[in-house]
Enzyme design. Structure first.
Site, mmCIF file in Angstrom:
data_model
loop_
_atom_site.group_PDB
_atom_site.id
_atom_site.type_symbol
_atom_site.label_atom_id
_atom_site.label_comp_id
_atom_site.label_asym_id
_atom_site.label_seq_id
_atom_site.Cartn_x
_atom_site.Cartn_y
_atom_site.Cartn_z
ATOM 1 N NE ARG A 88 43.929 36.654 49.590
ATOM 2 C CZ ARG A 88 43.289 37.304 50.757
ATOM 3 N NH1 ARG A 88 44.150 37.443 51.687
ATOM 4 N NH2 ARG A 88 42.247 37.787 50.577
ATOM 5 C CB THR B 208 42.950 35.255 54.528
ATOM 6 O OG1 THR B 208 43.277 36.900 54.447
ATOM 7 C CG2 THR B 208 41.506 35.419 55.247
ATOM 8 C CB SER C 46 42.961 39.767 58.112
ATOM 9 O OG SER C 46 43.824 39.052 57.175
ATOM 10 N N GLY D 172 41.364 45.242 59.114
ATOM 11 C CA GLY D 172 41.610 46.753 58.950
ATOM 12 C C GLY D 172 40.270 47.311 59.123
ATOM 13 C CG ASN E 193 41.324 50.442 55.807
ATOM 14 O OD1 ASN E 193 41.488 49.165 55.656
ATOM 15 N ND2 ASN E 193 40.961 50.919 56.777
ATOM 16 C CG ASP F 292 38.842 50.085 52.148
ATOM 17 O OD1 ASP F 292 40.081 49.789 52.976
ATOM 18 O OD2 ASP F 292 38.405 49.021 51.794
ATOM 19 N NE ARG G 161 41.497 48.047 48.260
ATOM 20 C CZ ARG G 161 40.912 47.345 49.327
ATOM 21 N NH1 ARG G 161 41.585 46.142 49.619
ATOM 22 N NH2 ARG G 161 40.154 47.912 50.172
ATOM 23 C CD1 TRP H 96 38.801 37.573 44.289
ATOM 24 C CD2 TRP H 96 38.685 39.765 43.705
ATOM 25 N NE1 TRP H 96 38.930 38.345 45.261
ATOM 26 C CE2 TRP H 96 38.696 39.671 45.178
ATOM 27 C CE3 TRP H 96 38.465 40.895 42.946
ATOM 28 C CZ2 TRP H 96 38.717 40.601 45.742
ATOM 29 C CZ3 TRP H 96 38.355 42.093 43.684
ATOM 30 C CH2 TRP H 96 38.350 41.958 45.235
HETATM 31 CA CA CA Z 1 40.695 47.922 54.015
#
Ligand code: CA
Ligand code: CA
Length: 587
Positions: free
Chosen positions: A134, A178, A193, A195, A277, A319, A343, A494
């Protein structure tokens, strides 16, 4: 006389030389002022508050019709996967990351390639959601970015050579990275990252010039934070009370990945990181709130301590990662608030200094798991909306399946929203979709997926959401909770959003269009087909009297991999990998 002139010339040559090299170094001041200096974009979020608001006005509601391509640059190779990167621009150079942990340095005016860096990735990496990146952070003469094998790499801006490299985690245990790092007070702040593999979410602060750890702060209750003195860890308090909100030993592999990185407000001195999560997804294994999962945590960057936390989905069973960016802004009476489109489908407004809940409302039209929020912002759960306990099923292997909305891909996912101080609106790239989801038994195994759940993403009934679409760019008023306008889109949105003082909102679609709409009304004023899906946020900057708009393009990310019925619906979209830059056509 002649001698004087020569010495003046020499002096001015020296002056311009030193001015150039001084300009080339990105300072803390440059980063703190980024949002109000249109000549550069030196941080993810277009300023570390993350507002993604450009003060440029040359491209505006009247002139945008004349926006034409200036250049396009292909990321090349066979590595045409999701391109979610926000470029940064400094001193006429653009730095943009590509899929598979690549970096391209380009002349920002011409697109001419200056250098390219390809990180060597091991075979065993475990990115959950495509091989994306990103973006990176600029500091001094460095470009700093995180890699899919969970390393943090600092490159020399002039040569692309590695200056320092540090490990963020063990990729064989499921760690990856990321997100774009951010800079606060000379430190580079990162998350991790993983999870879905039972990693432990964390925020690290490192000396941006050397990569040496300053502090590390886990965000799962029970884990210890450390400060580093002379390279040695010194206990810095526990991140929470052991076992208070987790049963047994589950906190040890508790997830809460800080995978989208964070924002930083110099006025509060706090960095804001969202957490993912709790692990595993099967919530019946971990009764309790499971702090600090699915939360916003505010960390004092001077001490590395968690000053406050706000949890959006306690005991998450869907999630609903709470990783989304927390964007701070000032109200007319000088209060500093923050907005977050979670989310789970709710939009939250919090006091940025204390975390006190101010206001909250849905920004999606269908939610099956909660009826609303309490006075302190906690969800009012619908018990039947939670997937059933597999331990209570006939064979103990699969709990009752439920239909849940939003889907785990979220009312919003990684694509960052924008805030305009002119309109006072947030511009949220939202999606309307649902999922069948059920829980299953699971035990932790290093390096293996740690879900305890199964799922299929589904589209929603158009009658429930007011049209036949999935994506919707929504202007949201944080004071009233009203959706002021929306632009619907067939495929899920997205990419991120940019808004400008020119009265515009820019965003891209998976169908390949970069669009510009009137920030007040949502009327689409301009669009351009880039040839592949846009899943990255646009930027604006000024150079030699001209305003430029830039966006990375290349369809991919989590939707084609995990999108179930939605992935099938959009399987005609083509991959790519390019940087596109636009400016006004001169008549
Ligand atoms: Ca997740
Ligand atoms: Ca700037």
């Amino acid at each position: 006389m002649k001698r004087t002139l020569t010495s003046v010339l020499v002096a001015s040559a020296l002056l311009s030389l030193s001015a150039t090299s001084a300009l080339a170094k990105v300072t803390d001041k440059d980063i703190e002022n980024d949002a109000t200096t249109p000549g550069d974009v030196v941080s993810w979020g277009v300023g570390t508050r993350g507002q993604r608001y450009s003060t440029s006005t040359q491209i505006n509601t009247k002139t945008v019709k004349d926006l034409v391509p200036a250049w396009s640059f292909s990321f090349g190779g066979e590595k045409q996967r999701g391109q979610e990167s926000q470029p940064v621009v400094s001193n006429g150079k653009m730095f943009v990351t590509g899929s598979y942990s690549r970096v391209f340095a380009l002349d920002a005016k011409t697109g001419h390639k200056l250098w390219q860096y390809e990180h060597r990735l091991p075979d065993g990496i475990m990115p959950c959601c495509d091989v994306v990146n990103r973006g990176g952070a600029l500091y001094d003469n460095l470009f700093i970015f995180a890699t899919l094998d969970a390393q943090l790499v600092a490159l020399d801006q002039d040569t692309g050579k590695v200056v320092w490299k540090e490990k963020l985690g063990d990729y064989a245990a499921g760690y990856s990275a990321t997100a774009a790092p951010i800079i606060a007070k000379g430190m580079v702040l990162t998350g991790v990252s993983g999870g879905e593999f039972g990693i432990v979410g964390r925020v690290d602060a490192r000396d941006a010039k050397t990569g040496k750890l300053v502090w590390t702060r886990p965000v799962v209750e029970g884990h210890m934070g450390y400060k580093y003195v002379d390279g040695k860890p010194v206990e810095n308090g526990i991140s929470g009370t052991l076992n208070a909100t987790w049963p047994g030993e589950l906190w040890k592999t508790g997830g809460a990945a800080t995978w989208l990185g964070g924002t930083y407000d110099p006025d509060t001195g706090l960095a804001y990181f969202g957490t993912g999560n709790p692990a595993p997804w099967n919530s019946h294994l971990r009764p309790g709130d499971n702090l600090f999962s699915c939360s916003t945590v505010a960390i004092d960057v001077a001490t590395g301590k968690i000053v406050w936390h706000f949890q959006s989905t306690p005991n998450d069973g869907w999630d609903f990662d709470g990783v989304n960016e927390f964007i701070t802004y000032k109200t007319k009476d000088g209060k500093i608030l923050g907005g977050k489109a979670d989310r789970n489908g709710f939009f939250y407004v919090l006091d940025a200094k204390t975390g006190k809940f101010q206001n909250g409302f849905p920004f999606v039209k269908k939610q099956t798991w909660a009826t609303g929020l309490t006075a302190d912002g906690r969800p009012k759960f619908i018990p039947e909306g939670r997937p059933g306990d597999p331990a209570k099923s006939a064979d103990g292997k699969k709990g009752n399946s439920v239909f849940a909305a939003p889907s785990f891909l979220g009312g919003k996912n990684q694509m960052p929203m924008a805030y305009s101080p002119d309109t006072g609106y947030f511009y949220v790239p939202a999606n309307e979709w649902g999922m069948e989801i059920w829980h299953e038994p699971i035990t932790y195994k290093k390096g293996a997926a740690y879900l305890g759940a199964g799922f299929t993403i589904k589209t929603l009934d158009p009658k429930d959401i007011g049209g036949n679409y999935i994506g919707a760019l929504r202007a949201v008023d944080p004071k009233t909770g009203k959706i002021v306008w929306e632009v619907q889109n067939n495929a899920p949105l997205w990419g991120g959003v940019l808004t400008t003082k020119g009265g515009l909102v820019f965003w891209g679609t998976p169908e390949g269009f970069l669009k510009a709409a009137d920030a007040k009304t949502g009327k689409v004023l301009w669009e351009f087909q880039t040839g592949t899906g846009v899943v990255a946020p646009p930027i604006a900057w000024e150079q030699d009297g001209e305003e430029y708009i830039g966006v990375a393009t290349g369809w991919g990310g989590a939707v084609p991999l995990w999108g179930g019925e939605v992935a099938k619906k959009v399987n005609m979209l083509n991959q790519g990998g390019s940087m596109w830059v636009f400016k006004l056509h001169k008549h």
